[in-house]
Design an enzyme around this catalytic site. Sequence first.
Site, PDB file in Angstrom:
ATOM      1  N   MET A  27       0.843  -1.201   0.000  1.00 26.75           N
ATOM      2  CA  MET A  27       0.000   0.000   0.000  1.00 26.75           C
ATOM      3  C   MET A  27       0.883   1.258   0.000  1.00 26.75           C
ATOM      4  SD  MET A  27      -3.441  -0.889   2.037  1.00 26.75           S
ATOM      5  CE  MET A  27      -2.823  -0.690   3.678  1.00 26.75           C
ATOM      6  N   LEU A  30       6.663   3.187   1.471  1.00 28.16           N
ATOM      7  CA  LEU A  30       7.585   2.043   1.582  1.00 28.16           C
ATOM      8  C   LEU A  30       8.703   2.281   2.596  1.00 28.16           C
ATOM      9  CD1 LEU A  30       7.914   1.027  -2.189  1.00 28.16           C
ATOM     10  CD2 LEU A  30       6.245   0.261  -0.491  1.00 28.16           C
ATOM     11  N   HIS A  31       9.133   1.185   3.205  1.00 23.20           N
ATOM     12  CA  HIS A  31      10.263   1.196   4.144  1.00 23.20           C
ATOM     13  C   HIS A  31      11.097  -0.055   3.870  1.00 23.20           C
ATOM     14  CE1 HIS A  31       7.832  -1.787   6.198  1.00 23.20           C
ATOM     15  NE2 HIS A  31       6.848  -0.916   6.300  1.00 23.20           N
ATOM     16  N   HIS A  34       9.401  -3.479   3.287  1.00 19.29           N
ATOM     17  CA  HIS A  34       8.916  -3.733   1.917  1.00 19.29           C
ATOM     18  C   HIS A  34      10.086  -4.083   0.992  1.00 19.29           C
ATOM     19  CE1 HIS A  34       5.700  -0.747   3.287  1.00 19.29           C
ATOM     20  NE2 HIS A  34       4.988  -1.794   2.948  1.00 19.29           N
ATOM     21  N   GLY A 145       4.839 -10.249   3.981  1.00 21.92           N
ATOM     22  CA  GLY A 145       5.570 -10.199   5.239  1.00 21.92           C
ATOM     23  C   GLY A 145       4.830 -10.941   6.341  1.00 21.92           C
ATOM     24  N   GLN A 151      -2.974 -11.985   7.868  1.00 19.90           N
ATOM     25  CA  GLN A 151      -3.179 -11.753   6.427  1.00 19.90           C
ATOM     26  C   GLN A 151      -2.520 -12.864   5.610  1.00 19.90           C
ATOM     27  OE1 GLN A 151      -2.821  -7.798   4.313  1.00 19.90           O
ATOM     28  NE2 GLN A 151      -0.765  -8.567   3.960  1.00 19.90           N
ATOM     29  N   SER A 183       6.795  -0.279   9.881  1.00 22.41           N
ATOM     30  CA  SER A 183       5.435  -0.150   9.360  1.00 22.41           C
ATOM     31  C   SER A 183       5.265   1.238   8.774  1.00 22.41           C
ATOM     32  CB  SER A 183       4.428  -0.346  10.500  1.00 22.41           C
ATOM     33  OG  SER A 183       3.159   0.129  10.111  1.00 22.41           O
ATOM     34  N   SER A 184       4.461   1.330   7.725  1.00 21.30           N
ATOM     35  CA  SER A 184       4.172   2.641   7.128  1.00 21.30           C
ATOM     36  C   SER A 184       3.550   3.564   8.172  1.00 21.30           C
ATOM     37  CB  SER A 184       3.206   2.476   5.960  1.00 21.30           C
ATOM     38  OG  SER A 184       3.714   1.526   5.050  1.00 21.30           O
ATOM     39  N   ARG A 185       2.808   2.980   9.102  1.00 21.79           N
ATOM     40  CA  ARG A 185       2.125   3.792  10.112  1.00 21.79           C
ATOM     41  C   ARG A 185       3.100   4.403  11.119  1.00 21.79           C
ATOM     42  NH1 ARG A 185      -3.542   2.178  10.054  1.00 21.79           N
ATOM     43  NH2 ARG A 185      -3.757   0.477   8.596  1.00 21.79           N
TER      44      ARG A 185
HETATM   45  P1  AMP Z   1       1.559  -2.933   3.440  1.00 25.22           P
HETATM   46  O1  AMP Z   1       2.097  -1.897   2.525  1.00 25.22           O
HETATM   47  O2  AMP Z   1       1.550  -2.532   4.873  1.00 25.22           O
HETATM   48  O3  AMP Z   1       0.244  -3.507   2.958  1.00 25.22           O
HETATM   49  O4  AMP Z   1       2.589  -4.129   3.378  1.00 25.22           O
HETATM   50  C1  AMP Z   1       2.941  -4.738   2.159  1.00 25.22           C
HETATM   51  C2  AMP Z   1       3.695  -6.006   2.456  1.00 25.22           C
HETATM   52  O5  AMP Z   1       4.872  -5.697   3.177  1.00 25.22           O
HETATM   53  C3  AMP Z   1       2.883  -6.977   3.322  1.00 25.22           C
HETATM   54  O6  AMP Z   1       3.102  -8.297   2.852  1.00 25.22           O
HETATM   55  C4  AMP Z   1       3.470  -6.771   4.686  1.00 25.22           C
HETATM   56  O7  AMP Z   1       3.352  -7.892   5.523  1.00 25.22           O
HETATM   57  C5  AMP Z   1       4.929  -6.499   4.328  1.00 25.22           C
HETATM   58  N1  AMP Z   1       5.574  -5.802   5.437  1.00 25.22           N
HETATM   59  C6  AMP Z   1       5.144  -4.678   6.060  1.00 25.22           C
HETATM   60  N2  AMP Z   1       5.971  -4.358   7.071  1.00 25.22           N
HETATM   61  C7  AMP Z   1       6.945  -5.302   7.097  1.00 25.22           C
HETATM   62  C8  AMP Z   1       8.081  -5.545   7.920  1.00 25.22           C
HETATM   63  N3  AMP Z   1       8.372  -4.756   8.939  1.00 25.22           N
HETATM   64  N4  AMP Z   1       8.858  -6.617   7.651  1.00 25.22           N
HETATM   65  C9  AMP Z   1       8.541  -7.443   6.618  1.00 25.22           C
HETATM   66  N5  AMP Z   1       7.487  -7.274   5.813  1.00 25.22           N
HETATM   67  C10 AMP Z   1       6.693  -6.231   6.034  1.00 25.22           C
END
Ligand code: AMP
Length: 276
Positions: A27, A30-31, A34, A145, A151, A183-185
């Site tokens: 979503m 990115l960090h 991702h 992740g 999920q 986390s993006s948050r």
């Molecule tokens: P999101 O953008 O939050 O929907 O995450 C996209 C993907 O990145 C999902 O499969 C998440 O589980 C993975 N993800 C998010 N944060 C992390 C993290 N800290 N370590 C590994 N994978 C992550």
Amino acid sequence: MQVITSIIDLQLFLSNSKGSVGFVPTMGALHQGHISLINKAKSENETVVCSIFVNPTQFNNADDLKKYPRTIEADNQMLLTAGCDVVFVPSVEEMYPSGNQLLNLDLQTLDQVMEGKFRAGHFKGVVTIVKRLFDAVKPNKAYFGKKDFQQLAVIRYMVKVLGLSVEIIGCPILREKNGLAMSSRNMRLSTEQRAKAGLIFKTLTYTKQNIHIHTPLALIEQAIKTFENSDLKLEYFEIVDPQTLLPIITFDKNRGAVACVALYAGDVRLIDNMEL
Ligand code: AMP
């Protein structure tokens, strides 16, 4: 790197590429968590596609959707540096041409527990968008992740019951120095909140270290007390079976266990987990 916004253009590009396609749905905002998925996908496929789409149907709270961070230019730069081949950035209309119609898939109890209890309809939105993205990208492998443990379990289940040919790869959680899961948050946390959120990893680690000494229930009670004495507002702390996601009564080495937590730091909702 190609930046593509329509399914037709994506499929045209992919029809000219050779070898396996690895797919990382995100979503955005990115960090390095991702990027670790992109790196893994790159190591296993000829072509890597990353999607950036803030999926409205998985947000049960309009304010949360509005506040979700959007940093598309920085995202594209990170993906370019990581060597991603395609970033797919569709509009809401592209992904939901006939409105917010959801995939009607019975997720059994997987979407009734934990996140499902607190975010009604969230996983219906997740499976809908992931299925549509899979239809668009037709990946050989897709990378998720373990940060979003529930999920991942839901997606594995969807792939199994719908008989999809994509292989699902679960990837380790990347963390900040103090253990806070990336986390993006986290962008919305103050420096102080970020430091205090280190308690989540500490509590999960304590739980993992004590599975041979205490019962799951006793460890849950201890964790609840720990968060009661902090500035973090706990939603749930559960110890569950990694497949069924149902609470476990005793530890069984053969089945494994995972501690899952959701809480608020201010108005930012954080989730994390640890395999025990
Ligand atoms: P999101 O953008 O939050 O929907 O995450 C996209 C993907 O990145 C999902 O499969 C998440 O589980 C993975 N993800 C998010 N944060 C992390 C993290 N800290 N370590 C590994 N994978 C992550």
